[in-house]
Scaffold this motif. Structure first.
Motif, PDB file in Angstrom:
ATOM      1  N   GLN B 148       0.830  -1.328  -0.028  1.00  0.00           N
ATOM      2  CA  GLN B 148      -0.096   0.056   0.059  1.00  0.00           C
ATOM      3  C   GLN B 148       0.925   1.268   0.072  1.00  0.00           C
ATOM      4  OE1 GLN B 148      -3.333  -0.228  -0.259  1.00  0.00           O
ATOM      5  NE2 GLN B 148      -2.921  -2.317  -0.653  1.00  0.00           N
ATOM      6  N   VAL B 149       1.960   1.166   0.798  1.00  0.00           N
ATOM      7  CA  VAL B 149       2.793   2.383   0.686  1.00  0.00           C
ATOM      8  C   VAL B 149       3.405   2.679  -0.532  1.00  0.00           C
ATOM      9  CG1 VAL B 149       5.104   3.106   1.662  1.00  0.00           C
ATOM     10  CG2 VAL B 149       3.602   2.333   3.200  1.00  0.00           C
ATOM     11  N   LEU B 150       3.870   1.605  -1.240  1.00  0.00           N
ATOM     12  CA  LEU B 150       4.445   1.779  -2.651  1.00  0.00           C
ATOM     13  C   LEU B 150       3.254   2.385  -3.483  1.00  0.00           C
ATOM     14  CD1 LEU B 150       6.674  -1.249  -3.483  1.00  0.00           C
ATOM     15  CD2 LEU B 150       7.252   0.985  -3.113  1.00  0.00           C
ATOM     16  N   LEU B 151       2.011   1.778  -3.523  1.00  0.00           N
ATOM     17  CA  LEU B 151       1.115   2.439  -4.413  1.00  0.00           C
ATOM     18  C   LEU B 151       0.782   3.740  -4.050  1.00  0.00           C
ATOM     19  CD1 LEU B 151      -1.190   1.868  -6.186  1.00  0.00           C
ATOM     20  CD2 LEU B 151      -2.724   1.279  -4.371  1.00  0.00           C
ATOM     21  N   ALA B 152       0.865   4.003  -2.901  1.00  0.00           N
ATOM     22  CA  ALA B 152       0.696   5.639  -2.501  1.00  0.00           C
ATOM     23  C   ALA B 152       1.634   6.624  -2.958  1.00  0.00           C
ATOM     24  CB  ALA B 152       0.461   5.562  -0.903  1.00  0.00           C
ATOM     25  N   ALA B 153       3.018   6.020  -2.765  1.00  0.00           N
ATOM     26  CA  ALA B 153       4.145   6.558  -3.444  1.00  0.00           C
ATOM     27  C   ALA B 153       4.386   6.857  -4.828  1.00  0.00           C
ATOM     28  CB  ALA B 153       5.325   6.040  -2.834  1.00  0.00           C
ATOM     29  N   ILE B 154       3.529   5.827  -5.586  1.00  0.00           N
ATOM     30  CA  ILE B 154       3.644   6.059  -6.984  1.00  0.00           C
ATOM     31  C   ILE B 154       2.453   7.043  -7.150  1.00  0.00           C
ATOM     32  CG2 ILE B 154       2.747   4.628  -9.209  1.00  0.00           C
ATOM     33  CD1 ILE B 154       3.650   2.046  -7.910  1.00  0.00           C
ATOM     34  N   VAL B 155       1.321   6.733  -6.696  1.00  0.00           N
ATOM     35  CA  VAL B 155       0.254   8.066  -7.066  1.00  0.00           C
ATOM     36  C   VAL B 155       0.941   9.420  -6.825  1.00  0.00           C
ATOM     37  CG1 VAL B 155      -1.817   8.686  -6.770  1.00  0.00           C
ATOM     38  CG2 VAL B 155      -1.540   6.508  -6.875  1.00  0.00           C
ATOM     39  N   GLY B 156       1.568   9.428  -5.670  1.00  0.00           N
ATOM     40  CA  GLY B 156       2.014  10.776  -4.767  1.00  0.00           C
ATOM     41  C   GLY B 156       3.214  11.281  -6.064  1.00  0.00           C
ATOM     42  N   ALA B 157       3.982  10.213  -6.475  1.00  0.00           N
ATOM     43  CA  ALA B 157       4.959  10.975  -7.453  1.00  0.00           C
ATOM     44  C   ALA B 157       4.372  11.494  -8.803  1.00  0.00           C
ATOM     45  CB  ALA B 157       5.964   9.903  -7.564  1.00  0.00           C
ATOM     46  N   LEU B 160       2.657  14.704  -8.094  1.00  0.00           N
ATOM     47  CA  LEU B 160       3.746  15.797  -7.943  1.00  0.00           C
ATOM     48  C   LEU B 160       4.455  16.140  -9.181  1.00  0.00           C
ATOM     49  CD1 LEU B 160       5.285  14.835  -4.503  1.00  0.00           C
ATOM     50  CD2 LEU B 160       4.045  16.966  -4.998  1.00  0.00           C
ATOM     51  N   ALA B 161       4.761  15.208 -10.055  1.00  0.00           N
ATOM     52  CA  ALA B 161       5.308  15.328 -11.305  1.00  0.00           C
ATOM     53  C   ALA B 161       4.850  15.977 -12.315  1.00  0.00           C
ATOM     54  CB  ALA B 161       6.228  14.152 -11.562  1.00  0.00           C
ATOM     55  N   LYS B 162       3.485  15.796 -12.126  1.00  0.00           N
ATOM     56  CA  LYS B 162       2.762  16.211 -13.469  1.00  0.00           C
ATOM     57  C   LYS B 162       2.551  17.826 -13.590  1.00  0.00           C
ATOM     58  CE  LYS B 162      -1.614  14.580 -14.991  1.00  0.00           C
ATOM     59  NZ  LYS B 162      -2.948  15.148 -15.108  1.00  0.00           N
ATOM     60  N   ARG B 163       2.726  18.208 -14.685  1.00  0.00           N
ATOM     61  CA  ARG B 163       2.904  19.647 -15.039  1.00  0.00           C
ATOM     62  C   ARG B 163       1.657  20.498 -14.351  1.00  0.00           C
ATOM     63  NH1 ARG B 163       6.643  22.253 -17.490  1.00  0.00           N
ATOM     64  NH2 ARG B 163       8.049  20.368 -17.893  1.00  0.00           N
ATOM     65  N   LYS B 164       0.473  20.188 -14.762  1.00  0.00           N
ATOM     66  CA  LYS B 164      -0.572  20.874 -14.150  1.00  0.00           C
ATOM     67  C   LYS B 164      -1.837  19.660 -13.920  1.00  0.00           C
ATOM     68  CE  LYS B 164      -1.594  24.744 -16.717  1.00  0.00           C
ATOM     69  NZ  LYS B 164      -2.478  25.466 -17.710  1.00  0.00           N
ATOM     70  N   ILE B 165      -2.585  19.957 -12.966  1.00  0.00           N
ATOM     71  CA  ILE B 165      -3.386  19.096 -12.383  1.00  0.00           C
ATOM     72  C   ILE B 165      -4.865  19.580 -13.170  1.00  0.00           C
ATOM     73  CG2 ILE B 165      -4.890  18.248 -10.470  1.00  0.00           C
ATOM     74  CD1 ILE B 165      -2.240  18.444  -9.020  1.00  0.00           C
ATOM     75  N   ASP B 166      -5.413  18.786 -13.936  1.00  0.00           N
ATOM     76  CA  ASP B 166      -6.656  19.085 -14.607  1.00  0.00           C
ATOM     77  C   ASP B 166      -7.797  18.526 -13.990  1.00  0.00           C
ATOM     78  OD1 ASP B 166      -5.160  17.820 -17.294  1.00  0.00           O
ATOM     79  OD2 ASP B 166      -5.867  16.888 -15.658  1.00  0.00           O
TER      80      ASP B 166
END
Lengths: 106, 166
Positions: B148-157, B160-166
């Motif tokens: 679960q931690v890894l899944l949360a980290a993937i989603v979080g990364a 964060l790395a996305k240019r703009k949240i739409d």
């Protein structure tokens, strides 16, 4: 046999080098690397102490090694999120210097 | 001095050299990342000497491979930047912090001595079979939580790395 004192000493040295890296460097990437050094120092201590209490042939004890696996996983997650934050910071501030991230500073 | 002990001291030297290379290399961040690889791989050697065969494999795969590649990606995405020495007052503060860290290290090294000799390891200690059995019997809940931690980290990364949240 490998002297355990020296393994733990190596762990302490590695941890301190990581602390120095975080305190002294002003590049966020290298600071993250230093955090990894500290995590690895802890891992080394875990493995060494697990080797000191390895259990018996019938019931081997691997608690320390399992914990190291956990730390490795969390470190990978930490680096992934850290890099995301770093890229966001670099996009907004155009620098990997933590001194530049002072928007919330009083 | 027998062969494993000699190997341990060799690896220990490489670990410290790699760590110093990582934190002291102010010109070139790529070289710092390569020093980190040296540290991680040498640590894997020490893990093997301490009977943690499976962990050593993971150490090389995850640290020597994945994590350092991530660092290199970050360096290459925004270029290397030269790090100048900080201005006068900050330089004093940094020197003091290094001094404190070295004192703490000396204290730790002096305090953490007097451990007993390592006992003989059980048969197959730390091999894939034993670690696998431990992971999927005693620690199965832990494995699920870490996933679960890894899944949360993937989603979080990704967020964060996305240019703009739409």
């Amino acid at each position: 046999m490998i002297p355990l004192d020296h393994v733990i000493g190596l762990s302490a040295v590695l941890f301190s080098l990581g602390v120095i890296g975080v305190l002294v460097r002003r590049n966020l990437i290298v600071m993250l690397m230093s955090v990894e050094l500290m995590l690895n120092a802890a891992n080394l201590a875990f493995i060494a102490f697990n080797r000191l209490w390895p259990g018996t042939d019938a019931t081997p004890v691997l608690d320390g090694q399992v914990f190291v696996l956990l730390v490795i996983t969390v470190a990978a997650a930490e680096v992934a999120v850290g890099m995301g934050i770093l890229l966001a910071l670099f996009r907004n501030r155009d620098s990997a210097d933590p001194e530049e991230a002072s928007l919330l500073k009083w | 001095m027998n062969f494993p002990t000699l190997l341990f001291y060799t690896f220990a030297l490489l670990v410290v050299a790699g760590a110093v290379g990582t934190i002291a290399n102010i010109r070139n961040t790529v070289a710092a990342a390569m020093s980190l690889v040296l540290t991680m791989v040498s640590l894997a050697g020490i893990y093997v000497l301490l009977g943690a065969h499976m962990i050593a494999v993971f150490q090389i795969m995850v640290y020597g491979g994945a994590i350092v590649v991530l660092f290199l990606f970050a360096v290459m995405l925004h270029g290397d930047e030269h790090e100048e020495l900080p201005p006068g007052r900050m330089r004093l503060v940094k020197a003091a912090s290094v001094l404190v860290a070295i004192c703490v290290m000396a204290g730790l090294v002096r305090a953490l001595v007097g451990f007993p000799e390592l006992p003989a390891a059980p048969v197959g200690f730390g091999r894939a079979r034993q670690v696998g059995i431990a992971l999927y019997s005693d620690y199965v809940l832990l494995v699920e939580m870490v996933s679960q931690v890894l899944l949360a980290a993937i989603v979080g990364a990704l967020v964060l790395a996305k240019r703009k949240i739409d």
